[in-house]
Design a protein around this motif. Structure first.
Motif, PDB file in Angstrom:
ATOM      1  N   TYR A  65       0.735  -1.104  -0.183  1.00  0.00           N
ATOM      2  CA  TYR A  65      -0.076  -0.099  -0.029  1.00  0.00           C
ATOM      3  C   TYR A  65       0.838   1.195   0.080  1.00  0.00           C
ATOM      4  O   TYR A  65       0.403   2.316  -0.523  1.00  0.00           O
ATOM      5  N   ASN A  68       1.313   2.988  -3.325  1.00  0.00           N
ATOM      6  CA  ASN A  68      -0.056   3.561  -3.912  1.00  0.00           C
ATOM      7  C   ASN A  68       0.175   4.914  -4.252  1.00  0.00           C
ATOM      8  O   ASN A  68       0.825   5.619  -3.583  1.00  0.00           O
ATOM      9  N   PRO A  70      -1.651   8.855  -5.704  1.00  0.00           N
ATOM     10  CA  PRO A  70      -2.989   9.339  -5.641  1.00  0.00           C
ATOM     11  C   PRO A  70      -3.637   8.875  -6.968  1.00  0.00           C
ATOM     12  O   PRO A  70      -3.111   9.208  -8.149  1.00  0.00           O
ATOM     13  N   THR A  71      -4.922   8.513  -6.788  1.00  0.00           N
ATOM     14  CA  THR A  71      -5.749   8.459  -8.023  1.00  0.00           C
ATOM     15  C   THR A  71      -7.246   8.762  -7.755  1.00  0.00           C
ATOM     16  O   THR A  71      -7.480   8.756  -6.557  1.00  0.00           O
ATOM     17  N   ARG A  74      -9.130   7.396  -4.460  1.00  0.00           N
ATOM     18  CA  ARG A  74      -8.190   7.103  -3.293  1.00  0.00           C
ATOM     19  C   ARG A  74      -8.110   8.326  -2.359  1.00  0.00           C
ATOM     20  O   ARG A  74      -8.383   9.726  -3.156  1.00  0.00           O
ATOM     21  N   ARG A  75      -8.029   8.548  -1.241  1.00  0.00           N
ATOM     22  CA  ARG A  75      -7.672   9.416  -0.256  1.00  0.00           C
ATOM     23  C   ARG A  75      -6.620   9.220   0.495  1.00  0.00           C
ATOM     24  O   ARG A  75      -6.516   8.057   1.033  1.00  0.00           O
ATOM     25  N   CYS A  77      -4.775   8.395   4.040  1.00  0.00           N
ATOM     26  CA  CYS A  77      -5.078   7.833   5.340  1.00  0.00           C
ATOM     27  C   CYS A  77      -3.946   7.953   6.053  1.00  0.00           C
ATOM     28  O   CYS A  77      -2.949   7.311   5.773  1.00  0.00           O
TER      29      CYS A  77
END
Length: 97
Positions: A65, A68, A70-71, A74-75, A77
């Motif tokens: 993860y 990952n 930004p897309t 998604r936010r 966390c």
């Protein structure tokens, strides 16, 4: 770092965490239940070997993860694990995790 350096660093980290949480709560539409907000504390009884294994397991779970990007959908966390021993045991041999 000296113990006092750690004390100051930890206090600064907690101040940032509190500020981030307050900023979240101040946002329009903040909903801690719907957003899955969690803040819990518990005690785990672990040997130094278990502590090391747990750390490795957490890294294995979280590792994918961390890559990952930004897309849409998604936010960000915030995850803030804090681990430290709360006291020695009667048979503590001063082996530290």
């Amino acid at each position: 770092m000296t113990p006092d350096d750690h004390r100051r660093g930890f206090a600064a980290a907690m101040a940032v965490l509190i500020a981030e949480f307050n900023a979240y709560l101040d946002r329009e539409g903040a909903d801690p239940v719907a957003d899955g907000v969690s803040y819990r504390q518990g005690t785990l009884w672990l040997s130094p070997e278990e502590f090391g294994r747990m750390t490795g397991d957490l890294l294995a779970v979280l590792g994918p993860y961390l890559a990952n990007e930004p897309t849409p959908g998604r936010r960000p966390c915030l995850l803030s694990p804090i681990r430290f021993p709360t006291g020695p045991t009667a048979d503590d041999d001063d082996t530290r995790p």
